[in-house]
Design a protein around this motif. Structure first.
Motif, short mmCIF file in Angstrom:
data_model
loop_
_atom_site.label_atom_id
_atom_site.label_comp_id
_atom_site.label_asym_id
_atom_site.label_seq_id
_atom_site.Cartn_x
_atom_site.Cartn_y
_atom_site.Cartn_z
N ARG A 211 11.24 0.18 -6.87
CA ARG A 211 9.59 -0.88 -6.63
C ARG A 211 8.69 0.01 -5.42
O ARG A 211 7.26 -1.05 -5.79
N TYR A 212 9.26 0.54 -4.64
CA TYR A 212 8.03 1.28 -4.27
C TYR A 212 7.26 2.28 -5.03
O TYR A 212 5.60 2.54 -4.78
N ASN A 213 7.31 3.23 -5.69
CA ASN A 213 6.82 3.35 -7.20
C ASN A 213 5.54 2.54 -7.96
O ASN A 213 4.68 2.97 -8.09
N MET A 214 6.57 1.11 -7.67
CA MET A 214 5.34 0.81 -8.54
C MET A 214 4.86 0.15 -7.66
O MET A 214 3.52 -0.81 -8.20
N SER A 215 4.65 -0.23 -6.47
CA SER A 215 3.72 -0.51 -5.57
C SER A 215 2.58 0.25 -5.48
O SER A 215 1.38 -0.22 -5.51
N GLU A 216 2.70 1.12 -5.50
CA GLU A 216 1.62 2.18 -5.83
C GLU A 216 1.10 2.08 -6.73
O GLU A 216 -0.02 2.83 -6.74
N ALA A 217 1.95 1.66 -7.81
CA ALA A 217 1.31 2.03 -8.82
C ALA A 217 0.14 0.65 -8.82
O ALA A 217 -1.49 0.64 -9.57
N VAL A 218 0.28 -0.17 -8.58
CA VAL A 218 -0.12 -1.51 -8.21
C VAL A 218 -2.20 -1.14 -7.60
O VAL A 218 -3.24 -1.25 -7.52
N GLU A 219 -1.68 -0.14 -6.16
CA GLU A 219 -2.80 -0.09 -5.07
C GLU A 219 -3.32 0.69 -6.04
O GLU A 219 -4.68 1.31 -6.17
N SER A 220 -3.55 1.73 -6.94
CA SER A 220 -4.06 2.69 -7.41
C SER A 220 -3.91 2.85 -9.10
O SER A 220 -5.24 3.02 -9.62
N GLY A 221 -3.99 0.93 -9.22
CA GLY A 221 -4.93 0.35 -10.26
C GLY A 221 -4.32 0.36 -11.89
O GLY A 221 -4.47 -0.13 -13.02
N ARG A 222 -2.64 0.57 -11.54
CA ARG A 222 -2.43 1.44 -13.12
C ARG A 222 -2.01 -0.35 -13.37
O ARG A 222 -1.39 -0.99 -12.54
N ASP A 223 -0.86 -0.37 -14.51
CA ASP A 223 0.28 -1.05 -15.16
C ASP A 223 0.95 -1.00 -13.83
O ASP A 223 2.00 -0.44 -14.09
#
Length: 364
Positions: A211-223
């Protein structure tokens, strides 16, 4: 420079001689044939065919030899040099040499891509050691992506003071994004698995990591939609059992003579990364694992592989008739049988691990 095996060098030498033999045969046959047959026109095809499988330098030499043979044949027949035919031959030889050069360059790029892919696989998913304490293991990984060696499936094993912990999983999606997600989860598992936490606590830590990696992906504009089906296992050195936490993953198979049993989870949890959507409790299951048992872990790319008629690969049925001795032999059989069933490349990544507890010293 990479040295080719002796058999490969011999094969290439034979292939390189063939176009020159063809030119020689045409040159020897033409004088005995009527000039109206124009057999010398066949020489224009030799450099074209050569460019398909021989290096550009040999193709250029074949083109020069063909042009020289055409001139010799004209002299034998006391004919003027046919400028149109000679021009066509020279242009064809130049084009064939150029195509051969492009083909060679593409081959070098492909070899480089494969080399990098193999290095990535060893870095992200190195094969499990053949011996993990009293366990004897073997692994097979089949990537669905063309020219790839690694994909979204993952596995890892860590030795602890009391036993061995393993994970096998399948990341949502394909391509480089899935590879990155798999690498991060493998890294998190190797970090947390050595702690004294229980398997349910370890699963909770891994869920938070996803979930932490998923939140980082959202902040960087990735899926940002990411989840991982996984089975997390612990095999104690001193107890004939295997403990597991299942997070939306296919159940392991326990193989005994004339018996294949799926070790179903009594309370399966959602895939890692989705625990926040429900009130998730990670349940620990315990099953027997004797010294003569083999434990088979796999991803859904194995059981969801279809043949030409759309039928899934019947893993359990195929294993029922097998004598399960050595993990490597077992996986070699499954690997061959799976590809035969599909009749081509897999549509999804597939990872398989076979584990067998040894009764003697693994170093012997």
């Amino acid at each position: 420079m990479r040295t080719l095996p002796r058999d490969e060098r011999k094969r290439r030498s034979v292939l390189a001689v063939l176009p020159f033999l063809a030119i020689l045969a045409i040159t020897l046959i033409c004088p005995s044939q009527p000039a109206s047959l124009h057999l010398c026109d066949l020489l224009i095809m030799v450099p074209v065919i050569t460019a398909w499988y021989i290096c550009a330098r040999v193709t250029a030499l074949v083109g020069i030899t063909a042009a020289a043979s055409t001139a010799a044949l004209c002299a034998i027949h006391h004919m003027a040099l046919p400028v149109p035919q000679m021009t066509a031959l020279i242009v064809t030889a130049i084009c064939s040499t150029t195509c051969g050069h492009v083909r060679e360059r593409r081959q070098r790029e492909l070899i480089q891509v494969r080399t990098v892919s193999e290095a990535a696989q060893l870095a992200v998913l190195p094969p499990l050691p053949r011996h993990l304490g009293p366990l004897h293991t073997a692994t097979v990984y089949l990537a669905a992506e063309d020219e790839a060696q690694v994909g979204g499936d993952l596995y890892a094993a860590v030795r602890t003071p009391t036993g061995t912990r393993l994970i096998i999983g399948d990341v949502r999606g394909k391509g480089l994004t899935a590879v990155g997600d798999a690498a991060r989860l493998v890294g998190a598992f190797r970090e947390y698995a050595r702690s004294p936490d229980t398997l349910p606590e370890l699963a909770a830590e891994l869920d938070r990591s996803v979930r932490y990696n998923m939140s980082e992906a959202v902040e960087s504009g990735r899926d940002g939609e990411c989840f991982v089906t996984a089975a997390i296992l612990e095999i104690p050195d001193a107890e004939p059992v295997v403990r597991s936490v299942t997070c939306g993953h296919p159940p392991p198979l326990r193989l005994r003579p004339n018996e294949v049993m799926a070790l179903e989870a009594s309370q399966p949890a959602p895939p890692l990364g989705l625990a926040a959507l429900t009130r998730t409790t990670y349940h620990l299951d315990t099953h027997g694992l004797r010294a003569d048992d083999t434990l088979l872990l796999y991803t859904d790319g194995v059981i969801e592989a279809r043949n030409t008629t759309g039928a899934f690969y019947p893993l359990t049925e195929r294993l029922t008739t097998q004598t399960h001795h050595h993990p490597a032999e077992l996986l070699q059989h499954i690997h061959t049988d799976l590809l035969t069933h599909v009749g081509g490349p897999l549509g999804d990544d597939a990872a398989i691990i076979a584990i067998k507890r040894q009764t003697s010293n693994p170093q012997q």
